[in-house]
Design an enzyme around this catalytic site. Sequence first.
Site, mmCIF file in Angstrom:
data_model
loop_
_atom_site.group_PDB
_atom_site.id
_atom_site.type_symbol
_atom_site.label_atom_id
_atom_site.label_comp_id
_atom_site.label_asym_id
_atom_site.label_seq_id
_atom_site.Cartn_x
_atom_site.Cartn_y
_atom_site.Cartn_z
ATOM 1 C CG ASP A 1 -2.122 -0.905 1.015
ATOM 2 O OD1 ASP A 1 -2.419 -1.244 -0.145
ATOM 3 O OD2 ASP A 1 -2.762 -1.270 2.020
ATOM 4 C CB ALA A 2 4.000 2.155 1.699
#
Length: 90
Positions: free
Chosen positions: A66-67
């Site tokens: 997600d980062a």
Amino acid sequence: MDKLQLIAQIQASMGVGIGLMIGLGALGACVGIGIMCSRFLEGAARQPELMPQLQVKVFLLLGLIDASFIIGLGIAMFFAYANPLLSALG
């Protein structure tokens, strides 16, 4: 080429590039999360005693996936709102 046409061409190309960056980044993150979670469920079904150790690793990798998408989104927004190519025209 007229300066106004050049600005319009840069903005149009940037819009297509931003759309591709966000769309392909979201697609890659979703596919990666789906594959990783399916492998986690498969591993937990085979060896239930390793489930806590696998779960820690899954949550860590979920955050990293997600980062990477959020970093790509930030770069896309930078090009959308503070386009360095337009300031180079002077």
